[in-house]
Scaffold this active site. Sequence first.
Site, PDB file in Angstrom:
ATOM      1  N   GLU A  78      70.615  28.015 109.303  1.00  0.00           N
ATOM      2  CA  GLU A  78      69.979  26.773 108.862  1.00  0.00           C
ATOM      3  C   GLU A  78      68.461  26.782 109.004  1.00  0.00           C
ATOM      4  O   GLU A  78      67.786  25.884 108.494  1.00  0.00           O
ATOM      5  CB  GLU A  78      70.572  25.590 109.637  1.00  0.00           C
ATOM      6  CG  GLU A  78      72.030  25.311 109.263  1.00  0.00           C
ATOM      7  CD  GLU A  78      72.660  24.200 110.089  1.00  0.00           C
ATOM      8  OE1 GLU A  78      72.115  23.896 111.170  1.00  0.00           O
ATOM      9  OE2 GLU A  78      73.678  23.656 109.651  1.00  0.00           O
ATOM     10  N   GLU A 109      85.575  40.737 121.423  1.00  0.00           N
ATOM     11  CA  GLU A 109      84.683  40.253 122.477  1.00  0.00           C
ATOM     12  C   GLU A 109      84.759  41.072 123.759  1.00  0.00           C
ATOM     13  O   GLU A 109      83.990  40.851 124.680  1.00  0.00           O
ATOM     14  CB  GLU A 109      85.000  38.798 122.804  1.00  0.00           C
ATOM     15  CG  GLU A 109      86.328  38.573 123.498  1.00  0.00           C
ATOM     16  CD  GLU A 109      86.510  37.121 123.912  1.00  0.00           C
ATOM     17  OE1 GLU A 109      86.767  36.898 125.103  1.00  0.00           O
ATOM     18  OE2 GLU A 109      86.382  36.235 123.056  1.00  0.00           O
TER      19      GLU A 109
END
Length: 271
Positions: A78, A109
């Site tokens: 953004e 992960e």
Amino acid sequence: MKTTETPSNYDGLEEMSVRDLLVNINNEDSTVPKAVMRAMPQIEALVPEIVKQLKKGGRLFYIGAGTSGRLGVLDASEIPPTFGMAHGVVIGIIAGGDGAIRKAVEFAEDDTEQAWKDMSEHQINHKDVVIGLAASGSTPYVIGGVSKAKEQGLITGCITCNRNSDLARAVTFPIEVVVGPEFVTGSTRMKSGTAQKLVLNMISTASMIQLGRVKGNKMVDMQLSNNKLVDRGARMLMEELCIGREEAEDLLKKHGSVRQVIEYIRNNARD
């Protein structure tokens, strides 16, 4: 036991009415801003370091897995449209690669070496800042990445929702937003995710403002990528320059951003 794993304050969730579920979730969510406020000194310590490095030509990396990783990618994505900052200045990296944004990648992960490899694809260097995102504070991918970054002399920070975590100990600027047990026990996409999103908003927005990407309270460098944003930009110019809509839209089309129009008008006025 980690705070994020402690039992919910509520039980018998499946027996609650829809109304009770919604009210109780909202009641829990309302505690999050208070937890963020308690972490304000830690947030305040990190932001100037980010601004300093970005002014030197450095970049800001977010690394995370699962919900935390997705939030980092979201915040990074953004920055260019909102503040007109070049792509690649704020970079979000998620364990498992971009495909993990939509679909979880099993065991991604758990690799302590992969985050640094992922960042190295972007030629990470000593001018950059790395923020590790992990509600648990124990994600190996994230801890491995920030540890290597710190070892290489980079500024490191984190956002976690447990106190005294391995992640917090691995960075120079830890941010610990302890929101307490989740409504659904252990579901850190809820309050913990909300807390991380709030802090990311604060970090990136405050940094961009400090870098001069906002004038007054306006996003003068936003990308004019759709009709809504063109309309917003035109209204900014109409207010700032006391001109009509048609002229504002023509100037935007010619110069490409609100800032460029204002600078053009003021430069010509001085001439």
